[in-house]
Design a protein around this motif. Structure first.
Motif, PDB file in Angstrom:
ATOM      1  N   GLN A 167       0.846  -1.194   0.000  1.00  0.00           N
ATOM      2  CA  GLN A 167       0.000   0.000   0.000  1.00  0.00           C
ATOM      3  C   GLN A 167       0.875   1.236   0.000  1.00  0.00           C
ATOM      4  OE1 GLN A 167      -2.426   0.332   3.477  1.00  0.00           O
ATOM      5  NE2 GLN A 167      -3.615   2.021   2.663  1.00  0.00           N
ATOM      6  N   GLY A 168       0.433   2.270  -0.724  1.00  0.00           N
ATOM      7  CA  GLY A 168       1.169   3.519  -0.724  1.00  0.00           C
ATOM      8  C   GLY A 168       0.500   4.561  -1.592  1.00  0.00           C
ATOM      9  N   PRO A 169       1.013   5.785  -1.533  1.00  0.00           N
ATOM     10  CA  PRO A 169       0.442   6.860  -2.352  1.00  0.00           C
ATOM     11  C   PRO A 169       1.009   6.832  -3.774  1.00  0.00           C
ATOM     12  CG  PRO A 169       2.160   7.729  -0.965  1.00  0.00           C
ATOM     13  CD  PRO A 169       2.014   6.283  -0.596  1.00  0.00           C
ATOM     14  N   ILE A 170       0.211   7.323  -4.707  1.00  0.00           N
ATOM     15  CA  ILE A 170       0.668   7.445  -6.096  1.00  0.00           C
ATOM     16  C   ILE A 170       1.532   8.699  -6.199  1.00  0.00           C
ATOM     17  CG2 ILE A 170      -0.076   7.844  -8.467  1.00  0.00           C
ATOM     18  CD1 ILE A 170      -2.573   6.230  -7.824  1.00  0.00           C
ATOM     19  N   VAL A 171       2.726   8.562  -6.769  1.00  0.00           N
ATOM     20  CA  VAL A 171       3.615   9.708  -6.921  1.00  0.00           C
ATOM     21  C   VAL A 171       3.696  10.168  -8.373  1.00  0.00           C
ATOM     22  CG1 VAL A 171       4.977   9.234  -4.867  1.00  0.00           C
ATOM     23  CG2 VAL A 171       5.648   8.206  -7.028  1.00  0.00           C
ATOM     24  N   SER A 172       3.224   9.337  -9.317  1.00  0.00           N
ATOM     25  CA  SER A 172       3.230   9.739 -10.719  1.00  0.00           C
ATOM     26  C   SER A 172       2.128   8.986 -11.457  1.00  0.00           C
ATOM     27  CB  SER A 172       4.582   9.440 -11.368  1.00  0.00           C
ATOM     28  OG  SER A 172       4.539   9.695 -12.749  1.00  0.00           O
TER      29      SER A 172
ATOM     30  N   VAL B 146       3.864   3.976  -7.559  1.00  0.00           N
ATOM     31  CA  VAL B 146       3.427   3.972  -6.165  1.00  0.00           C
ATOM     32  C   VAL B 146       4.653   3.919  -5.268  1.00  0.00           C
ATOM     33  CG1 VAL B 146       2.068   2.741  -4.439  1.00  0.00           C
ATOM     34  CG2 VAL B 146       1.310   2.776  -6.816  1.00  0.00           C
ATOM     35  N   ARG B 147       4.700   4.814  -4.254  1.00  0.00           N
ATOM     36  CA  ARG B 147       5.807   4.802  -3.289  1.00  0.00           C
ATOM     37  C   ARG B 147       5.377   3.994  -2.068  1.00  0.00           C
ATOM     38  NH1 ARG B 147       5.968   9.891  -1.157  1.00  0.00           N
ATOM     39  NH2 ARG B 147       5.117   9.107   0.771  1.00  0.00           N
ATOM     40  N   VAL B 148       6.152   2.952  -1.759  1.00  0.00           N
ATOM     41  CA  VAL B 148       5.867   2.108  -0.603  1.00  0.00           C
ATOM     42  C   VAL B 148       6.946   2.367   0.439  1.00  0.00           C
ATOM     43  CG1 VAL B 148       5.631  -0.257   0.221  1.00  0.00           C
ATOM     44  CG2 VAL B 148       4.730   0.381  -2.025  1.00  0.00           C
ATOM     45  N   ASP B 149       6.520   2.805   1.634  1.00  0.00           N
ATOM     46  CA  ASP B 149       7.455   3.102   2.719  1.00  0.00           C
ATOM     47  C   ASP B 149       7.519   1.920   3.680  1.00  0.00           C
ATOM     48  OD1 ASP B 149       7.868   5.740   1.796  1.00  0.00           O
ATOM     49  OD2 ASP B 149       5.992   6.360   2.751  1.00  0.00           O
ATOM     50  N   ARG B 150       8.678   1.724   4.281  1.00  0.00           N
ATOM     51  CA  ARG B 150       8.827   0.708   5.318  1.00  0.00           C
ATOM     52  C   ARG B 150       9.737   1.264   6.393  1.00  0.00           C
ATOM     53  NH1 ARG B 150      13.410  -2.876   4.969  1.00  0.00           N
ATOM     54  NH2 ARG B 150      14.851  -2.135   3.380  1.00  0.00           N
ATOM     55  N   ALA B 151       9.569   0.786   7.590  1.00  0.00           N
ATOM     56  CA  ALA B 151      10.401   1.206   8.712  1.00  0.00           C
ATOM     57  C   ALA B 151      10.948  -0.046   9.377  1.00  0.00           C
ATOM     58  CB  ALA B 151       9.606   2.033   9.702  1.00  0.00           C
TER      59      ALA B 151
ATOM     60  N   LEU C  95      22.709  -2.385  13.892  1.00  0.00           N
ATOM     61  CA  LEU C  95      23.836  -1.925  14.696  1.00  0.00           C
ATOM     62  C   LEU C  95      23.484  -0.678  15.512  1.00  0.00           C
ATOM     63  CD1 LEU C  95      26.820  -2.257  15.411  1.00  0.00           C
ATOM     64  CD2 LEU C  95      27.374  -0.814  13.457  1.00  0.00           C
ATOM     65  N   LEU C  96      22.838   0.281  14.897  1.00  0.00           N
ATOM     66  CA  LEU C  96      22.545   1.540  15.566  1.00  0.00           C
ATOM     67  C   LEU C  96      21.312   1.467  16.465  1.00  0.00           C
ATOM     68  CD1 LEU C  96      23.202   3.972  12.597  1.00  0.00           C
ATOM     69  CD2 LEU C  96      24.775   3.254  14.398  1.00  0.00           C
ATOM     70  N   ALA C  97      20.479   0.462  16.275  1.00  0.00           N
ATOM     71  CA  ALA C  97      19.277   0.231  17.078  1.00  0.00           C
ATOM     72  C   ALA C  97      18.315   1.417  17.044  1.00  0.00           C
ATOM     73  CB  ALA C  97      19.645  -0.115  18.517  1.00  0.00           C
ATOM     74  N   LYS C  98      18.258   2.112  15.926  1.00  0.00           N
ATOM     75  CA  LYS C  98      17.283   3.177  15.765  1.00  0.00           C
ATOM     76  C   LYS C  98      16.391   2.841  14.569  1.00  0.00           C
ATOM     77  CE  LYS C  98      18.765   7.107  13.905  1.00  0.00           C
ATOM     78  NZ  LYS C  98      19.545   8.337  13.708  1.00  0.00           N
ATOM     79  N   VAL C  99      15.224   3.433  14.537  1.00  0.00           N
ATOM     80  CA  VAL C  99      14.284   3.162  13.459  1.00  0.00           C
ATOM     81  C   VAL C  99      14.721   3.926  12.214  1.00  0.00           C
ATOM     82  CG1 VAL C  99      11.895   3.388  12.711  1.00  0.00           C
ATOM     83  CG2 VAL C  99      12.414   2.735  15.060  1.00  0.00           C
ATOM     84  N   VAL C 100      14.829   3.200  11.109  1.00  0.00           N
ATOM     85  CA  VAL C 100      15.248   3.775   9.830  1.00  0.00           C
ATOM     86  C   VAL C 100      14.082   3.640   8.863  1.00  0.00           C
ATOM     87  CG1 VAL C 100      16.927   3.628   7.960  1.00  0.00           C
ATOM     88  CG2 VAL C 100      17.609   3.044  10.281  1.00  0.00           C
ATOM     89  N   ARG C 101      13.807   4.691   8.103  1.00  0.00           N
ATOM     90  CA  ARG C 101      12.728   4.656   7.115  1.00  0.00           C
ATOM     91  C   ARG C 101      13.328   4.573   5.719  1.00  0.00           C
ATOM     92  NH1 ARG C 101      11.030   8.386  10.829  1.00  0.00           N
ATOM     93  NH2 ARG C 101       9.179   7.757  11.978  1.00  0.00           N
ATOM     94  N   ARG C 102      12.781   3.689   4.912  1.00  0.00           N
ATOM     95  CA  ARG C 102      13.193   3.533   3.523  1.00  0.00           C
ATOM     96  C   ARG C 102      11.941   3.485   2.654  1.00  0.00           C
ATOM     97  NH1 ARG C 102      17.417   5.109   4.823  1.00  0.00           N
ATOM     98  NH2 ARG C 102      19.317   3.924   5.136  1.00  0.00           N
ATOM     99  N   SER C 103      12.065   3.919   1.418  1.00  0.00           N
ATOM    100  CA  SER C 103      10.936   3.837   0.498  1.00  0.00           C
ATOM    101  C   SER C 103      11.413   3.266  -0.823  1.00  0.00           C
ATOM    102  CB  SER C 103      10.303   5.215   0.283  1.00  0.00           C
ATOM    103  OG  SER C 103      11.211   6.070  -0.346  1.00  0.00           O
TER     104      SER C 103
END
Length: 93
Positions: free
Chosen positions: A7-12, A21-26, A31-39
């Motif tokens: 699921q994601g928004p239409i970008v074009s 469609v851009r699909v984001d994941r977190a 190693l850093l133990a922080k939440v990283v967002r990628r699309s």
């Protein structure tokens, strides 16, 4: 094997019967133990050619339709119908 649904928004919507469609994941960085967002951007087939930029859509895997299109836009009713038919198939076995 079930087909993935994202699921994601239409970008074009500039392509003929194609939307991007851009699909984001977190995820938590190992190693850093922080939440990283990628699309990631997926080219999806839009048979009706009516979807516009900004709309949130569901896309499902499908056989290749062109060089880049391996996904198709589906409605929530189609997803529910596929799930129901899969359950009936499992019950019959």
């Amino acid at each position: 094997m079930p087909k993935r649904i994202l699921q994601g928004p239409i970008v074009s919507d500039k392509g003929e019967k194609t939307v991007v469609v851009r699909v984001d994941r977190a995820f938590k960085h190992p190693l850093l133990a922080k939440v990283v967002r990628r699309s990631k951007r997926y080219h999806a087939h839009d048979e009706s050619n009516e979807l516009k930029v900004g709309q949130r859509v569901l896309i499902r895997e499908c056989p290749p339709k062109s060089k880049l299109k391996r996904w198709e836009v589906v409605t929530e009713e189609q997803v529910a119908a596929d799930a129901a038919s899969a359950q009936q198939g499992e019950a019959a076995e």
